[in-house]
Write an enzyme that holds these catalytic residues in place. Structure first.
Site, mmCIF file in Angstrom:
data_model
loop_
_atom_site.group_PDB
_atom_site.id
_atom_site.type_symbol
_atom_site.label_atom_id
_atom_site.label_comp_id
_atom_site.label_asym_id
_atom_site.label_seq_id
_atom_site.Cartn_x
_atom_site.Cartn_y
_atom_site.Cartn_z
ATOM 1 N N CYS A 77 81.428 1.901 73.352
ATOM 2 C CA CYS A 77 80.089 1.437 72.935
ATOM 3 C C CYS A 77 79.877 -0.058 73.096
ATOM 4 C CB CYS A 77 79.840 1.725 71.455
ATOM 5 S SG CYS A 77 80.401 3.279 70.832
ATOM 6 N N HIS B 271 78.023 10.786 69.869
ATOM 7 C CA HIS B 271 77.704 10.823 71.295
ATOM 8 C C HIS B 271 78.730 11.683 72.042
ATOM 9 C CE1 HIS B 271 75.788 6.647 70.609
ATOM 10 N NE2 HIS B 271 74.798 7.450 70.965
HETATM 11 N N1 GLY Z 1 75.772 2.582 64.742
HETATM 12 C C1 GLY Z 1 75.620 2.986 66.065
HETATM 13 C C2 GLY Z 1 74.546 3.973 66.237
HETATM 14 O O1 GLY Z 1 74.333 4.766 65.333
HETATM 15 O O2 GLY Z 1 73.880 4.010 67.229
#
Ligand code: GLY
Length: 253
Positions: free
Chosen positions: A248, A161
């Site tokens: 996250c 991300h």
């Molecule tokens: N394991 C987090 C994701 O890939 O979204």
């Protein structure tokens, strides 16, 4: 923005079934639970009231709640995550957020992961990644623009991300990986670039008057100490095995 609340979700016992590209071994759930509890304590220590949701059976990535929403003072946008296996995580988050904000939803074929969305004051960066597509970014842009925010879209060629690589550590300062050093999209901000070998530390979380950083990155810590903001280090080893990090694990607002 001063945060008063966070939403988190306890990891499920089979969190190892989640998506990962990391080659760091299988996460130990008992250790992950300890790390999760320490994370909640750290958020409490920053002055946040934390809503802790129960594990979501059948959704081994669901503790990475940040990907399911984008929250700002005026509203909350629930996302349509880019990984199909994660799209079932959103409904319970929408329900939890509805106690705090009016919610609007990203609609397919648009996809957005909240991990690609960084708010810095009145500005948002939206990473265009394998998880966030141009249609999703356009929808989010329209919603944010309607509330007076400006937006920069940035291609994410490196890392899962955008926030795997870029995070705000002060109102005017971004902590970035070397891949984003000198990136023209970030030119309006001071940059602290994490040293070679410490890229994971770019996922440092600023909460009110503290920085929460992953444990074990001494060179990055030394650079951050220049900001004179109190630093809390947390062990995130089990979440890192699943491509996750400090940002996250919560929605802050
Ligand atoms: N394991 C987090 C994701 O890939 O979204």
């Amino acid at each position: 923005m001063t945060f008063t609340h966070a939403i988190v979700r306890q990891p499920v016992a089979n969190m190892a079934a989640g998506i990962t590209t990391a080659d760091l071994g299988v996460p130990e759930i008992a250790r992950a639970r300890q790390q999760f509890d320490a994370y909640v304590n750290a958020l409490n220590g920053c002055g946040l009231a934390v809503t802790v949701l129960s594990p979501l059976d059948g959704h081994p990535d669901a503790h990475f709640v940040e990907d399911t929403a984008v929250v700002f003072p005026e509203a909350a946008v629930t996302t349509h995550p880019g990984a199909p296996s994660r799209q079932g995580e959103v409904d319970t988050i929408a329900a939890a957020l509805s106690a705090f904000r009016e919610t609007v939803a990203i609609r397919p074929p648009g996809t957005v992961d909240g991990g690609d969305v960084l708010m810095v004051g009145g500005h948002f960066f939206i990473g265009l990644s394998d998880r966030t597509n141009p249609d999703g970014a356009e929808q989010l842009c329209d919603i944010l623009g309607g509330h007076g925010y400006t937006v920069t879209r940035v291609p994410v060629a490196d890392g899962l991300h955008f926030k795997s690589s870029v995070n705000a550590v002060a109102d005017d300062t971004l902590l970035t990986t070397q891949a984003f050093a000198g990136h023209p999209a970030l030119a309006n901000y001071r940059q602290i670039v994490v040293p070679s070998g410490e890229a994971y530390a770019a996922n440092t979380l600023r909460v009110n008057d503290r920085l929460i950083m992953p444990a074990g990155f001494p060179e990055t810590r030394r650079l951050l100490e220049a900001l004179e903001t109190p630093i809390v280090e947390l062990d995130t080893s089990e979440f890192r095995k699943m491509d996750g990090g400090l940002t996250c694990l919560s929605l802050r607002f």
